[in-house]
Design an enzyme around this catalytic site. Structure first.
Site, PDB file in Angstrom:
ATOM      1  N   HIS A 152       8.885 -24.057   9.444  1.00 50.66           N
ATOM      2  CA  HIS A 152       8.592 -25.043   9.919  1.00 50.66           C
ATOM      3  C   HIS A 152       6.758 -24.609   8.914  1.00 50.66           C
ATOM      4  O   HIS A 152       6.106 -25.969   9.418  1.00 50.66           O
ATOM      5  CB  HIS A 152       7.844 -24.821  11.327  1.00 50.66           C
ATOM      6  CG  HIS A 152       8.971 -25.334  12.003  1.00 50.66           C
ATOM      7  ND1 HIS A 152       8.933 -25.316  13.743  1.00 50.66           N
ATOM      8  CD2 HIS A 152       9.678 -26.161  11.505  1.00 50.66           C
ATOM      9  CE1 HIS A 152      10.232 -25.601  14.195  1.00 50.66           C
ATOM     10  NE2 HIS A 152      11.075 -26.612  13.103  1.00 50.66           N
ATOM     11  N   THR A 176       2.060  -1.796   8.808  1.00 47.87           N
ATOM     12  CA  THR A 176       2.773  -2.822   9.710  1.00 47.87           C
ATOM     13  C   THR A 176       2.399  -3.871   9.652  1.00 47.87           C
ATOM     14  O   THR A 176       3.342  -5.324   9.943  1.00 47.87           O
ATOM     15  CB  THR A 176       1.216  -2.814  11.256  1.00 47.87           C
ATOM     16  OG1 THR A 176       0.357  -3.712  10.973  1.00 47.87           O
ATOM     17  CG2 THR A 176       1.404  -1.879  11.997  1.00 47.87           C
ATOM     18  N   CYS A 211       2.921  -3.838   4.526  1.00 50.11           N
ATOM     19  CA  CYS A 211       1.680  -1.788   4.583  1.00 50.11           C
ATOM     20  C   CYS A 211       2.941  -1.266   5.220  1.00 50.11           C
ATOM     21  O   CYS A 211       3.401  -1.704   6.039  1.00 50.11           O
ATOM     22  CB  CYS A 211       0.708  -2.580   5.024  1.00 50.11           C
ATOM     23  SG  CYS A 211       0.060  -3.735   6.020  1.00 50.11           S
ATOM     24  N   HIS A 234       6.306 -31.638  10.132  1.00 51.71           N
ATOM     25  CA  HIS A 234       5.169 -30.266  10.095  1.00 51.71           C
ATOM     26  C   HIS A 234       4.815 -30.154   8.316  1.00 51.71           C
ATOM     27  O   HIS A 234       3.802 -29.508   8.423  1.00 51.71           O
ATOM     28  CB  HIS A 234       6.819 -29.122   9.866  1.00 51.71           C
ATOM     29  CG  HIS A 234       7.528 -28.758  10.442  1.00 51.71           C
ATOM     30  ND1 HIS A 234       7.034 -28.704  11.944  1.00 51.71           N
ATOM     31  CD2 HIS A 234       8.629 -29.647  10.316  1.00 51.71           C
ATOM     32  CE1 HIS A 234       8.427 -27.894  12.939  1.00 51.71           C
ATOM     33  NE2 HIS A 234       9.222 -28.966  12.183  1.00 51.71           N
ATOM     34  N   ASP A 289       0.762  -0.879  -0.015  1.00 50.98           N
ATOM     35  CA  ASP A 289      -0.568  -0.400   0.203  1.00 50.98           C
ATOM     36  C   ASP A 289       1.027   1.061   0.367  1.00 50.98           C
ATOM     37  O   ASP A 289       2.277   1.250  -0.009  1.00 50.98           O
ATOM     38  CB  ASP A 289      -1.232  -0.224   1.156  1.00 50.98           C
ATOM     39  CG  ASP A 289      -0.522   0.140   2.142  1.00 50.98           C
ATOM     40  OD1 ASP A 289       1.109   0.880   2.734  1.00 50.98           O
ATOM     41  OD2 ASP A 289      -1.356   0.566   3.472  1.00 50.98           O
TER      42      ASP A 289
HETATM   43  C1  RB5 Z   1      -2.710   2.380   6.097  1.00 50.88           C
HETATM   44  O1  RB5 Z   1      -2.793   3.746   6.418  1.00 50.88           O
HETATM   45  C2  RB5 Z   1      -2.088   1.132   7.252  1.00 50.88           C
HETATM   46  O2  RB5 Z   1      -3.491   1.237   7.959  1.00 50.88           O
HETATM   47  C3  RB5 Z   1      -1.872  -0.439   6.369  1.00 50.88           C
HETATM   48  O3  RB5 Z   1      -0.480   0.181   6.119  1.00 50.88           O
HETATM   49  C4  RB5 Z   1      -1.781  -1.151   7.254  1.00 50.88           C
HETATM   50  O4  RB5 Z   1      -1.028  -1.235   8.263  1.00 50.88           O
HETATM   51  C5  RB5 Z   1      -2.800  -2.051   7.752  1.00 50.88           C
HETATM   52  O5  RB5 Z   1      -2.745  -3.074   8.578  1.00 50.88           O
END
Ligand code: RB5
Length: 154
Positions: free
Chosen positions: A98, A67, A65, A133, A8
């Site tokens: 695994h 996180t 993204c 596994h 993203d």
């Molecule tokens: C976008 O703002 C953010 O929510 C996305 O990049 C991600 O971290 C979602 O899990």
């Protein structure tokens, strides 16, 4: 290896670096974007990569993204996809040994570029161990199949 890569807006800069690395290592990259800082919704990007993995158009996927979490949640809705966020050498390696992870999810906000490069390389070169596994991964596939069946008529 044929590898689909998507991010993203939070991950678009690091995605470009990952693509460079994959190409330098001789992989065939299918890039689904985004190439711009304008906000896009991560589920749409995750779906493009996960569908290709699910349909075996590519062997692996990488999703980035903020996180790594949203991409992972969306990608795992596709049959045959095993996606997880990895955050260090150990998780990158063990996700292959695994769990036979076929989509690597990464956080653009929390991980440095050098760590990401090392993790991607580890993840690509580490084989699945199979054996006990494989039995567990097969069980996940079976649970996925069973849970997609319509509930019995009451
Ligand atoms: C976008 O703002 C953010 O929510 C996305 O990049 C991600 O971290 C979602 O899990």
């Amino acid at each position: 290896m044929r590898i689909a890569v998507g991010s993203d807006h939070r991950g678009y800069q690091i995605r470009a670096k990952i693509i460079e690395l994959l190409q330098r290592l001789g992989h065939d990259v299918v890039d689904v974007g985004t190439d711009r800082p304008d906000p896009v919704d991560y589920p749409d990007i995750a779906a493009m990569v996960a569908e290709k993995v699910s349909h075996k158009e590519v062997e692996r996927g990488v999703l980035i993204c903020g996180t790594g979490l949203g991409m992972c949640i969306a990608a795992n809705k596709f049959p045959g996809v095993r996606a997880a966020p990895c955050h260090d050498d150990l998780t990158a390696e063990m996700s292959r040994r695994h769990n036979d992870l076929n989509i690597l999810c990464l956080s653009a906000d929390l991980l440095g570029e050098r760590l990401i490069d090392r993790m991607v390389e580890l993840w690509l070169e580490t084989p699945f161990e199979g054996g006990r596994h494989a039995r567990r991964v097969d069980r996940i596939t079976q649970i996925e199949r069973d849970s997609c069946q319509p509930p019995p008529a009451s």
